[in-house]
Design a protein around this motif. Structure first.
Motif, PDB file in Angstrom:
ATOM      1  N   VAL A 142       0.874  -1.173   0.000  1.00 20.00           N
ATOM      2  CA  VAL A 142       0.000   0.000   0.000  1.00 20.00           C
ATOM      3  C   VAL A 142       0.910   1.221   0.000  1.00 20.00           C
ATOM      4  O   VAL A 142       1.699   1.410   0.933  1.00 20.00           O
ATOM      5  N   VAL A 143       0.810   2.063  -1.021  1.00 17.26           N
ATOM      6  CA  VAL A 143       1.725   3.181  -1.242  1.00 17.26           C
ATOM      7  C   VAL A 143       0.927   4.477  -1.155  1.00 17.26           C
ATOM      8  O   VAL A 143      -0.184   4.571  -1.681  1.00 17.26           O
ATOM      9  N   ASP A 144       1.520   5.481  -0.460  1.00 16.81           N
ATOM     10  CA  ASP A 144       0.847   6.765  -0.320  1.00 16.81           C
ATOM     11  C   ASP A 144       1.111   7.644  -1.534  1.00 16.81           C
ATOM     12  O   ASP A 144       1.712   7.216  -2.528  1.00 16.81           O
ATOM     13  N   ALA A 145       0.632   8.897  -1.466  1.00 18.82           N
ATOM     14  CA  ALA A 145       0.752   9.796  -2.612  1.00 18.82           C
ATOM     15  C   ALA A 145       2.194  10.196  -2.884  1.00 18.82           C
ATOM     16  O   ALA A 145       2.551  10.523  -4.018  1.00 18.82           O
ATOM     17  N   GLU A 146       3.077  10.158  -1.867  1.00 14.67           N
ATOM     18  CA  GLU A 146       4.462  10.550  -2.059  1.00 14.67           C
ATOM     19  C   GLU A 146       5.326   9.391  -2.545  1.00 14.67           C
ATOM     20  O   GLU A 146       6.512   9.576  -2.799  1.00 14.67           O
TER      21      GLU A 146
END
Length: 269
Positions: free
Chosen positions: A195-199
């Motif tokens: 799960v990867v965030d916007a950054e």
């Protein structure tokens, strides 16, 4: 000033007059209570019932008592007794005998309606027609030995990682080389959830499919945790923090090498 408009002074009662007035009112109330109150009625005289007890100690006394006319009165005793009028009236009765009758309803067969037989089958047969079997229209059987065998996919020369899911639209920024694992057989793929965030930083990881080698699975988890993906577009120099996280999978295709021999045969003397 007119003398007729002056009111006369009120006459005040003397204390003796007040005492006589109050006493007269109390006496009148007491008289009314005595005159109108309930008077005790005289008690009725007590009726003395003289009962005689006769002992039947010999046959003559029993015969005399039996001949008394008052003993035959059915209303003399209030309680019911089998020897009195209630014994012959309702205390002595014969029990009811219930007789069961075995009754079975006769069979009443329904008459079949022959007019509607086979109509359903006729309608199905009329709407579902099958084509005749033609042996000549079938294709020829394949020739023996005409199958084309395709070679297996080439074995990977090194370990590789592949990104799938929504995360495939965001390429990896750091791709360090993956090691080859010493193993006597081919290892299946290790699939890790990310799960990867916007950054572009990884928020959470999990192993979805294990290859069976703990060292390879641990390396895949560390690689997924430290992986950096391409961030979203920036507005005014700041990343879009309102963008939702991206889900995806990292598929690790492992390359194996033959493990070194640990139990070598001793040299001949």
């Amino acid at each position: 000033m007119n003398s007729s408009s002056v009111l006369p002074a009120p006459v005040r009662w003397s204390p003796r007059r007040w005492v006589y007035t109050v006493a007269a009112v109390i006496a009148g109330q007491v008289g009314l209570l005595l005159f109108l109150g309930d008077r005790p009625s005289p008690r009725p005289p007590v009726v003395q019932i003289r009962a005689n007890i006769d002992l039947a100690v010999d046959p003559w006394s029993e015969r005399q008592l039996a001949e008394l006319p008052t003993l035959n009165d059915p209303t003399l005793f209030a309680l019911p007794s089998e020897r009195g009028f209630s014994g012959s009236a309702w205390l002595t009765f014969a029990p009811l005998e219930h007789r069961l009758t075995d009754w079975t309803e006769p069979l009443r067969w329904l008459a079949p309606q022959t007019s509607g037989l086979a109509q359903t089958f006729a309608r199905v047969a009329a709407t579902n027609k099958t084509a005749p079997l033609r042996i000549a229209d079938k294709p020829l059987p394949p020739l023996t030995g005409s199958e084309v065998y395709m070679a297996n996919a080439p074995v990977a020369a090194r370990s590789e990682v592949r990104v799938t899911g929504e995360l495939a639209r965001r390429p990896l920024l750091n791709t360090p080389p993956l090691p080859s694992w010493p193993h006597p057989d081919v290892l299946p793929d290790t699939v890790a959830q990310a799960v990867v965030d916007a950054e572009g930083f990884t928020l959470a990881t999990a192993v979805l499919s294990s290859c069976g080698l703990k060292e390879a699975d641990d390396f895949a988890m560390k690689f997924t945790t430290k992986a950096r993906f391409q961030p979203f577009a920036r507005n005014q120099g700041l990343p879009t923090r309102a963008a939702p996280p991206t889900w995806g999978q990292l598929v690790f295709q492992w390359h194996t090498v033959t493990p070194a021999a640990t139990n070598a045969a001793p040299a001949a003397p």
